[in-house]
Design an enzyme around this catalytic site. Structure first.
Site: not given
Length: 203
Positions: A46, A93
């Site tokens: 990701s 993230k």
């Protein structure tokens, strides 16, 4: 002249000293890991191409003790309960918006904007668009809006827009990832991309 008893006592004293040093080292390592710096490995794609699968990073757990999180920083966090993550699972993230920011996808040039400023996201995975979903979010107080760098392979704020606009409470942040340390061939610091310096403060 030393006797066998003296030698035995000296050996015991050395072993006690070694044992104390080991215990102290373990305690110090535990304190550092719990409160200061912790290692994390990257379990998914990701955050490619910034972070590759199985990279290991160091996370500064004190980063937000005295200052708020900043745009562009890479953070490890415990996902909100609404995200239905596995117990004990952490995410990593990039912060795109902080408290008060107005984050929109996308403008006429297909760029994400923050407070009206388009982001030149050269850190995105090659071939990825900034987002395959549109959104218009004002980040609430004490929260952040996060996205993965490999947008087509990231479950992030976009997937949870119905829960507080997909934002993450600041008290769920474990800390800021500041360096890749393994493998050695990829060792480098994780700086904030230059594009975030042009973002104005929210009105």
């Amino acid at each position: 002249m030393s006797t066998s008893t003296d030698v035995a006592k000296a050996r015991r004293a050395r072993w006690v000293e070694y044992l104390v040093l080991i215990v102290v080292a373990v305690v110090v390592a535990g304190v550092v890991r719990t409160f200061l710096v912790q290692t994390f490995y990257i379990p998914s794609a990701s955050m490619e191409q910034t972070l590759d699968l199985d990279d290991k990073v160091l996370v500064n757990k004190t980063a937000y003790w005295f200052s708020p999180p900043g745009r562009g920083e890479i953070v490890v966090f415990a996902p909100p309960v609404e995200w239905s993550a596995a117990p004990g699972q952490n995410y990593i993230k990039r912060i795109i918006g902080v408290a008060g920011d107005h984050v929109i996808c996308c403008d006429r040039n297909q760029k994400i904007t923050v407070n009206g400023q388009p982001l030149d996201e050269d850190y995105l995975f090659p071939g990825d668009a900034p987002s395959d979903k549109t959104f218009d979010v004002t980040v609430g107080a004490g929260r952040v809006f996060v996205l993965g760098d490999h947008r087509s392979a990231s479950g992030d704020s976009r997937e949870h827009l119905d829960a507080a606009n997909g934002t993450v409470p600041e008290d769920r942040l474990v800390g800021r990832a500041f360096v890749i340390f393994w493998p050695p061939s990829r060792a480098r610091s994780l700086a904030v991309p230059a594009t975030f310096a042009d973002v104005p403060e929210p009105r």
